[in-house]
Design an enzyme around this catalytic site. Structure first.
Site, mmCIF file in Angstrom:
data_model
loop_
_atom_site.group_PDB
_atom_site.id
_atom_site.type_symbol
_atom_site.label_atom_id
_atom_site.label_comp_id
_atom_site.label_asym_id
_atom_site.label_seq_id
_atom_site.Cartn_x
_atom_site.Cartn_y
_atom_site.Cartn_z
ATOM 1 N N LYS A 34 -21.044 -39.261 -49.094
ATOM 2 C CA LYS A 34 -20.836 -37.891 -49.561
ATOM 3 C C LYS A 34 -19.382 -37.469 -49.699
ATOM 4 O O LYS A 34 -19.097 -36.473 -50.326
ATOM 5 C CB LYS A 34 -21.622 -36.903 -48.723
ATOM 6 C CG LYS A 34 -21.227 -36.706 -47.297
ATOM 7 C CD LYS A 34 -22.164 -35.635 -46.716
ATOM 8 C CE LYS A 34 -22.016 -35.433 -45.262
ATOM 9 N NZ LYS A 34 -22.910 -34.428 -44.730
ATOM 10 N N GLN A 46 -13.128 -44.909 -31.061
ATOM 11 C CA GLN A 46 -11.895 -45.292 -30.358
ATOM 12 C C GLN A 46 -12.108 -46.469 -29.413
ATOM 13 O O GLN A 46 -11.550 -47.545 -29.577
ATOM 14 C CB GLN A 46 -11.368 -44.085 -29.559
ATOM 15 C CG GLN A 46 -10.886 -42.946 -30.419
ATOM 16 C CD GLN A 46 -10.294 -41.803 -29.577
ATOM 17 O OE1 GLN A 46 -10.289 -41.848 -28.356
ATOM 18 N NE2 GLN A 46 -9.807 -40.783 -30.251
ATOM 19 N N ASP A 218 -27.888 -35.045 -42.005
ATOM 20 C CA ASP A 218 -28.627 -35.036 -43.282
ATOM 21 C C ASP A 218 -29.796 -36.020 -43.277
ATOM 22 O O ASP A 218 -30.879 -35.712 -43.780
ATOM 23 C CB ASP A 218 -27.694 -35.410 -44.452
ATOM 24 C CG ASP A 218 -26.544 -34.434 -44.624
ATOM 25 O OD1 ASP A 218 -26.460 -33.472 -43.845
ATOM 26 O OD2 ASP A 218 -25.725 -34.647 -45.535
ATOM 27 N N HIS A 239 -19.613 -35.735 -24.978
ATOM 28 C CA HIS A 239 -18.557 -36.589 -24.422
ATOM 29 C C HIS A 239 -17.766 -35.744 -23.435
ATOM 30 O O HIS A 239 -17.419 -34.604 -23.734
ATOM 31 C CB HIS A 239 -17.651 -37.109 -25.546
ATOM 32 C CG HIS A 239 -16.797 -38.266 -25.120
ATOM 33 N ND1 HIS A 239 -15.757 -38.135 -24.233
ATOM 34 C CD2 HIS A 239 -16.859 -39.578 -25.446
ATOM 35 C CE1 HIS A 239 -15.204 -39.324 -24.037
ATOM 36 N NE2 HIS A 239 -15.855 -40.221 -24.756
ATOM 37 N N ARG A 285 -21.808 -40.923 -18.638
ATOM 38 C CA ARG A 285 -21.288 -39.754 -19.334
ATOM 39 C C ARG A 285 -21.973 -38.438 -19.009
ATOM 40 O O ARG A 285 -21.338 -37.392 -18.916
ATOM 41 C CB ARG A 285 -21.485 -39.983 -20.828
ATOM 42 C CG ARG A 285 -20.213 -40.175 -21.498
ATOM 43 C CD ARG A 285 -20.437 -40.510 -22.910
ATOM 44 N NE ARG A 285 -19.476 -41.546 -23.210
ATOM 45 C CZ ARG A 285 -19.347 -42.107 -24.375
ATOM 46 N NH1 ARG A 285 -20.161 -41.783 -25.347
ATOM 47 N NH2 ARG A 285 -18.431 -43.009 -24.571
ATOM 48 N N GLU A 370 -26.616 -44.549 -36.193
ATOM 49 C CA GLU A 370 -26.851 -43.363 -35.348
ATOM 50 C C GLU A 370 -28.043 -42.538 -35.812
ATOM 51 O O GLU A 370 -28.706 -41.889 -35.002
ATOM 52 C CB GLU A 370 -25.576 -42.505 -35.309
ATOM 53 C CG GLU A 370 -25.653 -41.411 -34.267
ATOM 54 C CD GLU A 370 -24.322 -40.727 -33.989
ATOM 55 O OE1 GLU A 370 -23.256 -41.318 -34.260
ATOM 56 O OE2 GLU A 370 -24.359 -39.593 -33.480
ATOM 57 N N SER A 386 -23.101 -47.893 -29.196
ATOM 58 C CA SER A 386 -23.568 -47.385 -30.489
ATOM 59 C C SER A 386 -23.148 -48.292 -31.648
ATOM 60 O O SER A 386 -23.958 -48.635 -32.519
ATOM 61 C CB SER A 386 -23.021 -45.983 -30.706
ATOM 62 O OG SER A 386 -23.181 -45.615 -32.037
HETATM 63 P P1 FAD Z 1 -21.360 -43.046 -39.663
HETATM 64 O O1 FAD Z 1 -20.277 -43.965 -39.320
HETATM 65 O O2 FAD Z 1 -21.222 -41.646 -39.217
HETATM 66 O O3 FAD Z 1 -21.544 -43.055 -41.242
HETATM 67 C C1 FAD Z 1 -22.398 -42.139 -41.873
HETATM 68 C C2 FAD Z 1 -22.126 -42.166 -43.351
HETATM 69 O O4 FAD Z 1 -23.123 -41.436 -44.038
HETATM 70 C C3 FAD Z 1 -20.813 -41.538 -43.740
HETATM 71 O O5 FAD Z 1 -20.236 -42.333 -44.742
HETATM 72 C C4 FAD Z 1 -21.219 -40.187 -44.320
HETATM 73 O O6 FAD Z 1 -20.316 -39.640 -45.248
HETATM 74 C C5 FAD Z 1 -22.524 -40.563 -44.984
HETATM 75 N N1 FAD Z 1 -23.467 -39.479 -45.224
HETATM 76 C C6 FAD Z 1 -23.979 -38.600 -44.340
HETATM 77 N N2 FAD Z 1 -24.861 -37.786 -44.946
HETATM 78 C C7 FAD Z 1 -24.906 -38.162 -46.243
HETATM 79 C C8 FAD Z 1 -25.611 -37.696 -47.375
HETATM 80 N N3 FAD Z 1 -26.448 -36.654 -47.329
HETATM 81 N N4 FAD Z 1 -25.415 -38.323 -48.565
HETATM 82 C C9 FAD Z 1 -24.546 -39.361 -48.677
HETATM 83 N N5 FAD Z 1 -23.841 -39.831 -47.628
HETATM 84 C C10 FAD Z 1 -24.020 -39.242 -46.428
HETATM 85 N N6 FAD Z 1 -19.423 -45.617 -30.518
HETATM 86 C C11 FAD Z 1 -19.143 -46.788 -29.906
HETATM 87 O O7 FAD Z 1 -20.015 -47.631 -29.765
HETATM 88 N N7 FAD Z 1 -17.873 -47.025 -29.472
HETATM 89 C C12 FAD Z 1 -16.858 -46.140 -29.607
HETATM 90 O O8 FAD Z 1 -15.739 -46.401 -29.222
HETATM 91 C C13 FAD Z 1 -17.142 -44.898 -30.216
HETATM 92 N N8 FAD Z 1 -16.183 -43.948 -30.353
HETATM 93 C C14 FAD Z 1 -16.474 -42.805 -31.029
HETATM 94 C C15 FAD Z 1 -15.469 -41.866 -31.234
HETATM 95 C C16 FAD Z 1 -15.719 -40.727 -31.985
HETATM 96 C C17 FAD Z 1 -14.623 -39.719 -32.203
HETATM 97 C C18 FAD Z 1 -16.999 -40.512 -32.537
HETATM 98 C C19 FAD Z 1 -17.274 -39.295 -33.361
HETATM 99 C C20 FAD Z 1 -18.010 -41.431 -32.308
HETATM 100 C C21 FAD Z 1 -17.765 -42.574 -31.557
HETATM 101 N N9 FAD Z 1 -18.756 -43.516 -31.326
HETATM 102 C C22 FAD Z 1 -18.459 -44.683 -30.694
HETATM 103 C C23 FAD Z 1 -20.068 -43.383 -31.960
HETATM 104 C C24 FAD Z 1 -20.078 -44.254 -33.224
HETATM 105 O O9 FAD Z 1 -18.820 -44.181 -33.841
HETATM 106 C C25 FAD Z 1 -21.135 -43.815 -34.203
HETATM 107 O O10 FAD Z 1 -22.354 -43.644 -33.558
HETATM 108 C C26 FAD Z 1 -21.286 -44.874 -35.299
HETATM 109 O O11 FAD Z 1 -20.030 -45.114 -35.886
HETATM 110 C C27 FAD Z 1 -22.296 -44.425 -36.320
HETATM 111 O O12 FAD Z 1 -22.249 -45.307 -37.413
HETATM 112 P P2 FAD Z 1 -23.192 -45.040 -38.645
HETATM 113 O O13 FAD Z 1 -22.878 -46.071 -39.644
HETATM 114 O O14 FAD Z 1 -24.573 -44.903 -38.168
HETATM 115 O O15 FAD Z 1 -22.767 -43.576 -39.157
HETATM 116 C C1 SIN Z 2 -14.884 -43.384 -26.374
HETATM 117 O O1 SIN Z 2 -13.953 -44.069 -26.802
HETATM 118 O O2 SIN Z 2 -14.857 -42.746 -25.317
HETATM 119 C C2 SIN Z 2 -16.126 -43.306 -27.181
HETATM 120 C C3 SIN Z 2 -16.994 -44.417 -26.815
HETATM 121 C C4 SIN Z 2 -18.395 -44.157 -27.265
HETATM 122 O O3 SIN Z 2 -18.725 -43.096 -27.765
HETATM 123 O O4 SIN Z 2 -19.196 -45.068 -27.083
#
Ligand code: FAD
Ligand code: SIN
Length: 534
Positions: A34, A46, A218, A239, A285, A370, A386
């Site tokens: 999106k 991170q 979404d 967190h 956590r 996620e 995750s």
């Molecule tokens: P995302 O990476 O969120 O990707 C979702 C994608 O879907 C994006 O491209 C978005 O634009 C797109 N999208 C959403 N809705 C729509 C729509 N309607 N139409 C089209 N596109 C759409 N987890 C760990 O295991 N280790 C870590 O160190 C860690 N650190 C984190 C730090 C932060 C700040 C955050 C926020 C999360 C962290 N997490 C961590 C959690 C982890 O990053 C996420 O759970 C994981 O990256 C999710 O991956 P994903 O591919 O499922 O979704």
């Molecule tokens: C963090 O770096 O604390 C995020 C790790 C996570 O969400 O798993």
């Protein structure tokens, strides 16, 4: 305006990109995303990825840590599968070109985070997600079987309901999605036999969140509207430590900082975590977040502090370059000063129910990352599990999806064009901004770290009114990105509140003062929600 593809992937985070790279070996792949391609929760990760890579560790250790954090609700077979396949997934990322941090001896540098009994987090300094996203996107862009469409937001999934004849006699299938091409302001039909939801989380339903603005739930909302089963939405993870600066977006202070030895203190310098858990700063956590919430309520202060000042300054800067720089932007030198921190909404443990092969309850619709509920996190996700889950479960999902693609040989029915009837461009959009803010405030105030039946009922009443108004507005209005997101935020908030109201106990991330105890007799099971669409 219409696009046809074998695999439609919605989302370009770790789950979508990993799935796309595997699926491209079998057929054509279209990824819609999106915003800009790299914009995702993944890009901000991170700490790193948890995996058993040290001779001092074992699968059983990691499994036990995950089950302990999950407070009785983890699906053990899924946990085992994820953890046993972790090392191969890390190996694959290395082959993809991800550059993880190494020790002086050139082996992977493994660090520790809360809830882990061993050092097992693979990382790229404190910008692991950015490095993974970079490498995966580079591979995707070099693959001629994959097309990536930025600024395309999926509005709704296409099932029998949106086809000519609405023939449900063979069950519910997903045939693609309607997507708004935001730059050209046109709704496109993207049809496919296999659709992957990889839309990430929903932190944006809360006022304070570590998640970027894309995380509006979404995928969960679209799947729910299409009739898929959704589970465990009451388990939103907060967190414990995001940078506290009034008026600015929350910025994560990685759990790795506590793993490195940082101490949580109140404003007078007292460390307090030992009062709450024997593992102190490295407790799971949910416990750390609740302890901080309690300390803030007790003192009336708006934050607590994370103290790294006893550590070597150069070493802090080397390990946490992004956090050091970002805090400095806010005039906090973390080598000399305590970091003001508060909890913030971070991760959704619930999601769209999938089996071990990524299939949802709708044929042709898969989910990974996620947005999906595999059962591995139970009532509380263990840190850094995750990214691991997203990586490991995309492999069997692609295998199953390719079998589905080959054996079903179903013809895609005629899809109804996007219906603009009765819609017009509103001249006042202030309602949208206002409603989004109110929902996020209601969720933060009443459906946060500590809940009660009274607060949840109050939230439920308010959300019912707002959701009905948003739905009314949506029906009359030409769709925009903000309207699509608002509608989804409203739906997901309701799902969270309904699930939380339903669970009459406290467990993991769901803490209700009216039922402060865990009740294994009555509540040792998942919460399922679905709506009938036929
Ligand atoms: P995302 O990476 O969120 O990707 C979702 C994608 O879907 C994006 O491209 C978005 O634009 C797109 N999208 C959403 N809705 C729509 C729509 N309607 N139409 C089209 N596109 C759409 N987890 C760990 O295991 N280790 C870590 O160190 C860690 N650190 C984190 C730090 C932060 C700040 C955050 C926020 C999360 C962290 N997490 C961590 C959690 C982890 O990053 C996420 O759970 C994981 O990256 C999710 O991956 P994903 O591919 O499922 O979704
Ligand atoms: C963090 O770096 O604390 C995020 C790790 C996570 O969400 O798993």
């Amino acid at each position: 305006m219409k696009i046809e593809t074998d695999f439609l992937v919605i989302g370009s985070g770790i789950a979508g990109l990993s799935f796309a790279l595997n699926a491209a070996e079998i057929g054509s792949v279209t990824i819609i995303t999106k915003k800009e391609d790299k914009e995702s929760n993944t890009n901000y990760a991170q700490g790193g990825i948890a995996s058993v890579l040290s001779p001092n560790d074992s699968f059983e250790n990691h499994i036990n840590d995950t089950l302990r954090a999950g407070s009785g609700l983890c699906h053990e077979h899924a946990v085992r599968f994820m953890i046993e396949n972790g090392p191969a997934a890390i190996e694959k990322l290395l082959r993809t070109g991800v550059e993880f941090s190494k020790t002086n001896e050139q082996s992977l540098d493994l660090i520790r985070e809360g809830g882990h009994s061993r050092e097992r987090i693979v990382h790229a300094r404190d910008y692991t997600g950015r490095e993974i996203e970079r490498a995966l996107l580079q591979n995707v862009k070099n693959n001629s079987n994959i097309e990536i469409l930025e600024n395309h937001i999926a509005i709704d999934l296409i099932t029998e309901h949106q086809t000519v004849g609405r023939d449900y006699s063979k069950g519910i299938h997903c045939w693609g999605a309607y997507a708004l091409d935001v730059e050209n302001n046109k709704v496109r039909i993207i049809s496919a036999r296999v659709i992957l939801l990889s839309t990430g989380g929903c932190g944006q339903v809360y006022l304070h969140t570590t998640n970027p603005s894309i995380a509006t739930g979404d995928g969960i909302a679209m799947a729910y509207r299409a009739g898929a089963t959704i589970a465990n939405m009451e388990f939103m993870q907060f967190h414990p430590t995001s940078l506290f600066k009034e008026g600015s977006d929350a910025f994560l202070i990685s759990e790795a900082v506590r793993g490195y030895g940082a101490i949580l203190r109140d404003k007078d310098g007292n460390s307090f975590m030992k009062e709450y858990h024997k593992s102190a700063e490295l407790a799971p956590r949910d416990i750390v977040a609740r302890a901080i919430d309690r300390e803030m309520k007790r003192s009336g202060e708006p934050c607590v502090y994370l103290d790294l000042t006893h550590k070597n300054a150069e070493s802090i800067k080397k390990h946490f370059p992004s956090i050091y720089k970002r805090c400095l932007d806010f005039q906090v030198d973390i080598t000399k000063e305590w970091i003001p921190v508060v909890p913030a909404a971070h991760y959704m443990c619930g999601g769209v129910v999938v089996d071990m092969k990524g299939s949802t309850t709708i044929k042709g619709l898969f989910a990974c990352g996620e947005v999906a509920f595999t059962g591995v996190h139970g009532a509380n996700r263990l840190a850094s599990n995750s990214l691991l889950e997203a990586l490991v479960f995309t492999e069997p999902a692609v295998q199953e999806a390719s079998v589905y693609l080959k054996i079903t040989k179903l013809n895609i029915p005629d899809i109804l064009p996007w219906n603009l009837e009765g819609t017009f461009n509103q001249d006042e959009w202030v309602y949208l901004v206002h409603d989004r803010h109110v929902i996020r405030e209601v969720m933060w105030d009443y459906v946060g770290i500590v809940r009660s039946d009274f607060r949840l009922a109050r939230a439920s009443r308010r959300l019912d009114v707002i959701t009905a108004e948003v739905e009314e507005f949506y029906k009359k209005t030409v769709v925009t990105n903000d309207l699509i997101e608002l509608r989804n935020i409203a739906t997901v908030s309701q799902l969270i509140v309904r699930s939380a109201l339903n669970r009459k106990e406290s467990r993991g991330l769901h803490y209700n003062t009216d039922y402060p105890q865990r009740d294994d007799k009555l509540w040792n099971h998942d919460t399922h929600l679905s709506q009938s669409v036929i």
